[in-house]
Design a protein around this motif. Structure first.
Motif, mmCIF file in Angstrom:
data_model
loop_
_atom_site.group_PDB
_atom_site.id
_atom_site.type_symbol
_atom_site.label_atom_id
_atom_site.label_comp_id
_atom_site.label_asym_id
_atom_site.label_seq_id
_atom_site.Cartn_x
_atom_site.Cartn_y
_atom_site.Cartn_z
ATOM 1 N N GLN A 217 0.830 -1.200 0.000
ATOM 2 C CA GLN A 217 0.000 0.000 0.000
ATOM 3 C C GLN A 217 0.871 1.260 0.000
ATOM 4 O O GLN A 217 0.578 2.237 -0.705
ATOM 5 C CB GLN A 217 -0.938 0.004 1.211
ATOM 6 N N ASN A 218 1.927 1.231 0.802
ATOM 7 C CA ASN A 218 2.859 2.369 0.817
ATOM 8 C C ASN A 218 3.465 2.589 -0.567
ATOM 9 O O ASN A 218 3.578 3.727 -1.042
ATOM 10 C CB ASN A 218 3.979 2.118 1.829
ATOM 11 N N GLN A 219 3.891 1.493 -1.195
ATOM 12 C CA GLN A 219 4.538 1.616 -2.499
ATOM 13 C C GLN A 219 3.562 2.139 -3.548
ATOM 14 O O GLN A 219 3.940 2.939 -4.414
ATOM 15 C CB GLN A 219 5.113 0.264 -2.922
ATOM 16 N N ARG A 220 2.317 1.695 -3.480
ATOM 17 C CA ARG A 220 1.306 2.214 -4.419
ATOM 18 C C ARG A 220 1.135 3.719 -4.254
ATOM 19 O O ARG A 220 1.004 4.459 -5.245
ATOM 20 C CB ARG A 220 -0.034 1.506 -4.195
ATOM 21 N N ALA A 221 1.136 4.179 -2.998
ATOM 22 C CA ALA A 221 0.972 5.614 -2.742
ATOM 23 C C ALA A 221 2.152 6.410 -3.297
ATOM 24 O O ALA A 221 1.970 7.470 -3.914
ATOM 25 C CB ALA A 221 0.815 5.860 -1.239
ATOM 26 N N SER A 281 9.012 14.186 -0.819
ATOM 27 C CA SER A 281 8.028 13.138 -0.531
ATOM 28 C C SER A 281 6.926 13.579 0.430
ATOM 29 O O SER A 281 5.744 13.266 0.200
ATOM 30 C CB SER A 281 8.730 11.892 0.018
ATOM 31 N N PRO A 282 7.240 14.295 1.520
ATOM 32 C CA PRO A 282 6.157 14.711 2.423
ATOM 33 C C PRO A 282 5.146 15.638 1.746
ATOM 34 O O PRO A 282 3.972 15.647 2.132
ATOM 35 C CB PRO A 282 6.908 15.447 3.547
ATOM 36 N N GLU A 283 5.590 16.407 0.757
ATOM 37 C CA GLU A 283 4.679 17.289 0.030
ATOM 38 C C GLU A 283 3.918 16.516 -1.041
ATOM 39 O O GLU A 283 2.698 16.657 -1.176
ATOM 40 C CB GLU A 283 5.467 18.429 -0.617
ATOM 41 N N ARG A 284 4.636 15.678 -1.787
ATOM 42 C CA ARG A 284 4.013 14.960 -2.902
ATOM 43 C C ARG A 284 3.136 13.801 -2.436
ATOM 44 O O ARG A 284 2.059 13.564 -2.981
ATOM 45 C CB ARG A 284 5.096 14.424 -3.842
ATOM 46 N N ALA A 285 3.607 13.051 -1.444
ATOM 47 C CA ALA A 285 2.903 11.833 -1.028
ATOM 48 C C ALA A 285 2.354 11.901 0.390
ATOM 49 O O ALA A 285 1.601 11.014 0.800
ATOM 50 C CB ALA A 285 3.847 10.631 -1.142
ATOM 51 N N ARG A 286 2.729 12.945 1.150
ATOM 52 C CA ARG A 286 2.410 13.027 2.581
ATOM 53 C C ARG A 286 2.991 11.830 3.333
ATOM 54 O O ARG A 286 2.456 11.399 4.359
ATOM 55 C CB ARG A 286 0.890 13.117 2.800
ATOM 56 N N LEU A 287 4.082 11.294 2.804
ATOM 57 C CA LEU A 287 4.778 10.156 3.389
ATOM 58 C C LEU A 287 6.273 10.408 3.328
ATOM 59 O O LEU A 287 6.756 11.192 2.504
ATOM 60 C CB LEU A 287 4.464 8.866 2.624
ATOM 61 N N LEU A 288 7.028 9.726 4.210
ATOM 62 C CA LEU A 288 8.480 9.827 4.227
ATOM 63 C C LEU A 288 9.057 8.417 4.196
ATOM 64 O O LEU A 288 8.773 7.609 5.083
ATOM 65 C CB LEU A 288 8.948 10.565 5.491
ATOM 66 N N HIS A 289 9.832 8.107 3.165
ATOM 67 C CA HIS A 289 10.520 6.816 3.095
ATOM 68 C C HIS A 289 11.532 6.776 4.235
ATOM 69 O O HIS A 289 12.429 7.597 4.307
ATOM 70 C CB HIS A 289 11.223 6.702 1.737
ATOM 71 N N SER A 290 11.371 5.793 5.133
ATOM 72 C CA SER A 290 12.111 5.851 6.399
ATOM 73 C C SER A 290 13.198 4.794 6.535
ATOM 74 O O SER A 290 13.615 4.474 7.642
ATOM 75 C CB SER A 290 11.127 5.728 7.573
#
Length: 446
Positions: A217-221, A281-290
């Motif tokens: 799901q993360n990767q799809r986002a 990433s936080p702007e584009r996906a609202r996620l951070l690859h951690s």
């Protein structure tokens, strides 16, 4: 109760016995202590301290890789997390550790074919082979909790099939408990890096790392957010199950190889794209690859940055907090009083801490060097200076650092930024860091 697995399967599965794994992890400090005693003996027989220390470092590094690598699970996950801070290790002891930790970015012994097929049958159904036109039983890559196989999907697409090791859940829990006992020892491998919070964070992310459906799901986002964005490639997810995920196959040059022998153009491009990926990433996906380590990134033939492994992701629904950008700008501009006030308001300084604004600025300002000019050359020497400065227990900066507080909501952002910076220093990359931060970090632009 008897174990119905074959001897081959029993040997290759991740050992679930906590006592056995603990004994192997404990062999690291015991082995280092024993070699230190032997080193004193060799000094008495005439060998120089430099010769003895070089031998001890090489053998300790060899053991570090052997234990963390072959145990897989949390032990190897910890080793991979440490590997990005290799650039901070002083030059006189760096070479053996650099080689050992770099191996941990993309290497682990594979599990037997029968075991792999058993997991695929459990996760994708007994007729799993019908979903593939071809499947290579030899793993293309092995890592901390799973291994990757190259295959052809039934519709002709080339795919990567990630299969989780049986027993990975028990191994992660056991390892991370035991590694926390040895955190002081591991601290010596990466001066200036806080090992204990790193281990605590890995423990918190454990369940997320083990759930391949959540990873899918993360990767799809991420794939959706970066679709059509120049310079980036996120492989699409083809199928997923709790312990198996199938994604599009991508061929490229791993960052570990670019670090080892890439030319300046490749190093600089990889560094620029990695930095943009981290900040945007936080702007584009609202996620951070951690999970920033070189094994999770590669450059494709057309110069795009391919990102893989989305098991560790931080959710930032509001993006990167604006206060971080404001604090960075104030430190860069030398505004000590304003910086101090904002740090207190944001919880970075405890109410009872007795700190001078100029001392806090002196501690933080060197970290903003990469943003002072149009470009910055990230080097191991620069990172070693920063690590030595904040890790010197006799210095003022060490005392200041101990008096600062990192609010929980900033912990992951800080750790990922530090890890990404470590990779930039390994790459020896010269990049337009300021322009990237100005575009994507809220609150930074003047």
């Amino acid at each position: 109760m008897t174990d119905s697995r074959s001897a081959e399967d029993r040997e290759a599965a991740i050992p679930r016995n906590g006592a056995a794994r603990t004994a192997k992890l404990a062999s690291i400090p015991l082995g280092i202590a024993g070699r230190a005693v032997g080193g004193w003996g060799r000094r008495l027989t005439g060998q120089s301290a430099e010769e003895v220390n070089a031998t001890l470092s090489a053998k300790a590094a060899e053991q570090l890789f052997e234990v963390l690598g072959t145990l897989k699970g949390g032990a190897m996950k910890f080793g991979q997390a440490l590997s990005v801070f290799e650039a901070a290790v002083p030059d006189e002891m760096a070479k053996p550790y650099r080689e050992a930790l770099t191996k941990l970015q993309a290497a682990a012994p594979p599990m037997p074919t029968r075991q792999t097929h058993r997991v695929l049958a459990e996760q994708l159904g007994r007729a799993w082979q019908q979903r593939f036109a071809a499947f290579d039983d030899e793993p293309a890559a092995s890592a901390s909790i799973g291994q990757v196989h190259r295959a052809t999907w039934h519709d002709g697409r080339e795919v990567a099939v990630k299969v989780q090791y049986p027993g990975a859940d028990d191994a992660l829990r056991s390892d991370l408990r035991q590694l926390q006992r040895f955190s002081r020892l591991f601290q010596a491998f990466v001066p200036g890096t806080e090992v204990k919070p790193l281990l605590a964070e890995l423990a918190e992310r454990m369940n997320e790392e083990l759930d391949y459906q959540a990873e899918a799901q993360n990767q799809r986002a991420f794939a959706k957010a970066f679709e059509g964005v120049s310079g980036f490639l996120i492989p699409r997810v083809v199928a997923s199950a709790p312990k198996v995920v199938v994604t599009e196959w991508v061929t490229g040059t791993p960052l570990s190889k670019i670090i080892a022998d890439g030319d300046k153009e490749a190093r600089d491009r990889a560094g620029s794209l990695l930095t943009e990926f981290h900040y945007s990433s936080p702007e584009r996906a609202r996620l951070l690859h951690s999970d920033p380590h070189p094994g999770n990134f590669m450059l494709t033939a057309d110069g795009r940055l391919c990102v893989i492994d989305f098991g560790g992701v931080s959710r930032l629904p509001e993006g990167i907090p604006q206060h971080l950008g404001e604090m960075t700008r104030l430190a860069l501009d030398g505004e000590s009083s304003k910086l101090m006030r904002l740090l207190r308001e944001s919880g970075f300084i405890r109410a009872d801490a007795d700190l001078r604004a100029d001392d806090v600025l002196a501690y933080l300002a060197p970290f903003t060097e990469p943003l002072a000019g149009e470009t910055f050359h990230f080097t191991r020497r620069w990172m070693q200076r920063q690590a030595g400065r904040v890790g010197d227990t006799r210095g003022r900066d060490f005392r200041i650092g101990r008096s600062l507080n990192l609010p929980p909501e900033y912990l992951m952002i800080h750790r990922v930024t530090a890890g990404s910076t470590g990779i930039l220093c390994q790459l020896d990359a010269e990049i337009p860091a300021r322009a990237i931060v100005e575009r994507w970090q809220p609150g930074f632009a003047a």
